[in-house]
Design a protein around this motif. Structure first.
Motif: not given
Length: 133
Positions: A92-113
């Motif tokens: 709807x165009x309403x701005x937001x900020x400070x929305x917490x996030x966490x991303x967890x990555x498992x990486x093998x041989x230089x590529x994200x699994x």
């Protein structure tokens, strides 16, 4: 940090840069053929275009303000956490900020699994008063 962990961290950074453009085709260069993304709400995607499509429906636009990376080298893989805040606009165009996030990555041989994605968006949609600064 060892050389492998440094390379794996760079793959995550490059993937996130591409994802936030959004450019899922470029982001796909940094993922393994067996890639799986468990997104908020336990949505499961097997390509970077899955989260991009979901975000296109949830937000008018969204970006990450990355605060830090936590890197844990293992014997055969590197676990990388990206932590910070989402900002952007709701449909709807309403701005937001400070929305917490966490991303967890498992990486093998230089590529994200695999990656797991968590953020406050669902709570904010259900109760917009949660988003008040």
């Amino acid at each position: 940090m060892n050389d492998r962990a440094q390379r794996d961290l760079q793959a995550v950074k490059d993937y996130l840069d591409a994802s936030m453009m959004p450019d899922p085709v470029r982001a796909a260069q940094y993922v393994n053929a067996a890639f799986v993304c468990r997104f908020t709400g336990n949505r499961v995607f097997d390509t970077p275009s899955g989260p991009t499509g979901f975000n296109a429906a949830r937000y008018k636009w969204v970006k990450k303000r990355i605060e830090r990376y936590d890197v844990m080298p293992g014997e055969n893989e590197t676990i990388v956490y990206s932590l910070g805040y989402l900002y952007g606009e709701w449909p709807d165009g309403q701005a937001f900020d400070n929305n917490r996030y966490v991303d967890r990555f498992v990486v093998r041989d230089g590529l994200i699994v695999e990656t797991d994605v968590w953020n406050d968006s669902a709570e904010w949609i259900l109760d917009p008063s949660c988003a008040r600064q």
